[in-house]
Design an enzyme around this catalytic site. Sequence first.
Site, PDB file in Angstrom:
ATOM      1  N   HIS A  31       4.090   3.888  -0.070  1.00  0.00           N
ATOM      2  CA  HIS A  31       2.079   3.769  -1.023  1.00  0.00           C
ATOM      3  C   HIS A  31       2.264   4.220  -1.898  1.00  0.00           C
ATOM      4  O   HIS A  31       1.749   6.225  -0.884  1.00  0.00           O
ATOM      5  CB  HIS A  31       1.300   3.072   0.072  1.00  0.00           C
ATOM      6  CG  HIS A  31       0.002   2.742  -0.679  1.00  0.00           C
ATOM      7  ND1 HIS A  31       0.141   1.522  -2.157  1.00  0.00           N
ATOM      8  CD2 HIS A  31      -1.285   3.089  -1.023  1.00  0.00           C
ATOM      9  CE1 HIS A  31      -1.099   1.840  -1.984  1.00  0.00           C
ATOM     10  NE2 HIS A  31      -1.464   2.582  -1.801  1.00  0.00           N
ATOM     11  N   SER A  86      12.924   2.933  -8.498  1.00  0.00           N
ATOM     12  CA  SER A  86      13.652   4.389  -7.936  1.00  0.00           C
ATOM     13  C   SER A  86      13.225   4.915  -6.683  1.00  0.00           C
ATOM     14  O   SER A  86      14.929   6.125  -6.386  1.00  0.00           O
ATOM     15  CB  SER A  86      12.005   6.036  -9.265  1.00  0.00           C
ATOM     16  OG  SER A  86      11.318   5.453  -8.358  1.00  0.00           O
ATOM     17  N   LEU A 114       3.525 -10.208   2.022  1.00  0.00           N
ATOM     18  CA  LEU A 114       4.272 -11.226   2.145  1.00  0.00           C
ATOM     19  C   LEU A 114       2.968 -11.495   3.300  1.00  0.00           C
ATOM     20  O   LEU A 114       2.465 -10.686   3.836  1.00  0.00           O
ATOM     21  CB  LEU A 114       4.928 -10.281   3.005  1.00  0.00           C
ATOM     22  CG  LEU A 114       6.167  -9.297   2.508  1.00  0.00           C
ATOM     23  CD1 LEU A 114       7.348  -8.057   3.060  1.00  0.00           C
ATOM     24  CD2 LEU A 114       7.039 -10.775   1.903  1.00  0.00           C
ATOM     25  N   ARG A 169       3.498 -20.177  -1.845  1.00  0.00           N
ATOM     26  CA  ARG A 169       4.392 -18.695  -1.228  1.00  0.00           C
ATOM     27  C   ARG A 169       5.286 -18.450  -0.472  1.00  0.00           C
ATOM     28  O   ARG A 169       6.100 -18.289   0.513  1.00  0.00           O
ATOM     29  CB  ARG A 169       3.128 -17.639  -0.902  1.00  0.00           C
ATOM     30  CG  ARG A 169       3.219 -16.959   0.256  1.00  0.00           C
ATOM     31  CD  ARG A 169       2.287 -15.251  -0.125  1.00  0.00           C
ATOM     32  NE  ARG A 169       1.643 -15.370   0.555  1.00  0.00           N
ATOM     33  CZ  ARG A 169       0.458 -14.910   1.102  1.00  0.00           C
ATOM     34  NH1 ARG A 169       0.614 -13.417   0.217  1.00  0.00           N
ATOM     35  NH2 ARG A 169      -0.461 -15.466   2.136  1.00  0.00           N
ATOM     36  N   ASN A 209       6.867  -0.008   3.983  1.00  0.00           N
ATOM     37  CA  ASN A 209       6.407   0.198   2.593  1.00  0.00           C
ATOM     38  C   ASN A 209       5.912   1.899   2.453  1.00  0.00           C
ATOM     39  O   ASN A 209       5.616   2.906   3.399  1.00  0.00           O
ATOM     40  CB  ASN A 209       5.216  -1.052   2.811  1.00  0.00           C
ATOM     41  CG  ASN A 209       4.626  -0.657   1.286  1.00  0.00           C
ATOM     42  OD1 ASN A 209       5.918  -1.220   0.499  1.00  0.00           O
ATOM     43  ND2 ASN A 209       3.500  -0.570   0.663  1.00  0.00           N
TER      44      ASN A 209
END
Length: 200
Positions: free
Chosen positions: A108, A12, A92, A64, A106
């Site tokens: 949050h 979203s 990351l 990873r 980012n």
Amino acid sequence: MRTAILASGRGSNLQALIDAHQSGALPIEIVAVGSDQLRAGALKRAEESGIPTRVFQTNHYPNRQGQEEDILSWLKENQVELLLLAGYMKVLGPQFMRQVHIPILNIHPSLLPAFPGLHAQRQALEYGVKVSGCTVHFVDEGLDSGPIILQEAVPVLPEDTVESISHRILAVEHRLYTEAVRLLALGKVERTGRQVKILQ
Ligand code: GRF
């Protein structure tokens, strides 16, 4: 700014960024969307908007490092200048962070540094805070620990459930993330160490 978005879930926030861009309110070009989840709703949303997608499915890599090397090549291939994490559920690693030389943002769903990590809305409810909210921050090598660009508070009501508080925060996330990216793209975000100044 050539921008890539990484998302693991329903997407979203990705949609809010696409919509803002399509309405002319966001001076970036979303050139690529990636996910670690084959069935992420975010991939479908990107495809519907004609944005090229790539899957970096975790169990296709021995470790990873392999996955992150592929993500780095993808960023280079697409000449990406800005990377946005929008519900990307993997941290990351330090090697990736050392090799990537573009800003990474980012979103949050808490007022950091309170309640980093998973289930931030549940953590806030269980702690009993009266106010929570969301944070847009630069990504560093830690967990939700990078310099804060924008934050906005959202009240926690006595009758709130995880669903209702998440929903209230999410509506603000969509606006706040778009605004932070807009400010960054316009060169109005100045970062000095942990301090981030919004230029007028
Ligand atoms: C959002 O709550 C975001 O803050 C968090 O993950 C969720 C992603 O939601 N990092 P969506 O996939 O953007 O709908």
